[in-house]
Enzyme design. Structure first.
Site, PDB file in Angstrom:
ATOM      1  CG  ASP A  21      -4.041 -20.069  -1.574  1.00  0.00           C
ATOM      2  OD1 ASP A  21      -4.291 -18.962  -1.074  1.00  0.00           O
ATOM      3  OD2 ASP A  21      -2.925 -20.622  -1.482  1.00  0.00           O
ATOM      4  CG  ASP A  61       0.348 -19.565  -3.822  1.00  0.00           C
ATOM      5  OD1 ASP A  61       0.956 -19.227  -2.802  1.00  0.00           O
ATOM      6  OD2 ASP A  61       0.690 -20.531  -4.544  1.00  0.00           O
ATOM      7  CE  LYS A 105      -1.499 -18.642   0.663  1.00  0.00           C
ATOM      8  NZ  LYS A 105      -0.692 -19.392  -0.316  1.00  0.00           N
ATOM      9  CB  CYS A 144      -2.466 -23.034   1.112  1.00  0.00           C
ATOM     10  SG  CYS A 144      -0.911 -22.672   0.253  1.00  0.00           S
TER      11      CYS A 144
HETATM   12  C1  VGL Z   1      -0.456 -24.299  -2.716  1.00  0.00           C
HETATM   13  C2  VGL Z   1       1.152 -25.650  -3.625  1.00  0.00           C
HETATM   14  C3  VGL Z   1       1.883 -24.549  -4.004  1.00  0.00           C
HETATM   15  C4  VGL Z   1      -1.776 -24.183  -2.019  1.00  0.00           C
HETATM   16  C5  VGL Z   1       0.265 -23.184  -3.073  1.00  0.00           C
HETATM   17  O1  VGL Z   1      -2.452 -23.148  -2.159  1.00  0.00           O
HETATM   18  O2  VGL Z   1      -2.162 -25.156  -1.322  1.00  0.00           O
HETATM   19  N1  VGL Z   1       0.000 -25.523  -2.977  1.00  0.00           N
HETATM   20  N2  VGL Z   1       1.434 -23.319  -3.717  1.00  0.00           N
HETATM   21 ZN    ZN Z   2       2.401 -21.545  -4.509  1.00  0.00          ZN
END
Ligand code: VGL
Ligand code: ZN
Length: 198
Positions: A21, A61, A105, A144
């Site tokens: 991410d 994400d 995802k 994540c």
């Molecule tokens: C994430 C918060 C919300 C991450 C993704 O990639 O860690 N954190 N969505």
């Molecule tokens: Zn997210």
């Protein structure tokens, strides 16, 4: 005698780099900026150099508008990483090879997924290419990265945690530290770039 030598940490056949991410919305100026999130980019570029002829995976994400994790829908987060927007793009400064496999995802409205393994092809892709060890870094340590590492260990992968190439949201101070401690207690091994380039 020390049974681990530096050679064991050299990326080799059976290894993959898994970048979690590293998207504009998680970088400074983004809608869900991770403090110092941009610092993972040059760090990951160093690992990418060590993986030149080895497989690289990058998760993203990839939410629909009005995703359940957004505050307006009752979730904990500001809107972020809406599929197809600039905020959802992987950081342009990340030097991904053209062969990198992108894993999207949390793509449906009603479910959130912090792990790159949750409802994706990641495990079957890794399995079908005989990957047994994952070098994992990215954003965010306490969400994540943590959940991806938990699942990777649960699925039987060996995990090398890229301590110098991840950053935490730290909603509560210490969340990142606790997440790292949990990953190590579950069996991940902490490394930094010096461990593989020395
Ligand atoms: C994430 C918060 C919300 C991450 C993704 O990639 O860690 N954190 N969505
Ligand atoms: Zn997210």
């Amino acid at each position: 005698m020390n049974t681990t030598n530096q050679n064991d940490l050299q990326p080799q056949q059976g290894d993959a780099l898994l970048i979690v991410d590293v998207q504009n919305d998680f970088l400074p100026g983004g809608s869900l900026a991770v403090p110092h999130g941009d610092e993972v980019v040059p760090a990951l570029n160093r690992y990418l150099r060590a993986f030149q002829n080895l497989p690289v995976y990058a998760t993203r994400d990839w939410h629909p508008e009005r995703h359940c994790s957004f505050k307006a829908q009752g979730g904990p987060w500001p809107p972020h990483c809406v599929a197809g927007t600039r905020g959802a793009e992987l950081a342009a400064a990340l030097r991904l090879p053209s062969s990198a496999v992108i894993i999207s995802k949390a793509t449906t409205v009603d479910y959130d997924a912090y792990s790159g393994f949750q409802d994706t092809e990641l495990d079957s892709l890794l399995h079908s290419t005989s990957i047994r060890r994952l070098f994992i870094g990215g954003l965010a340590t306490d969400y994540c990265v943590l959940n991806t590492v938990r699942d990777a260990l649960g699925l039987g992968y060996k995990v090398l945690l890229l301590a110098d190439a991840m950053r935490a949201v730290d909603v509560q101070p210490g969340d990142g530290q606790r997440a790292e401690a949990e990953m190590l207690s579950l069996g991940a091994q902490r490394i930094t770039i010096e461990g593989i380039t020395a």
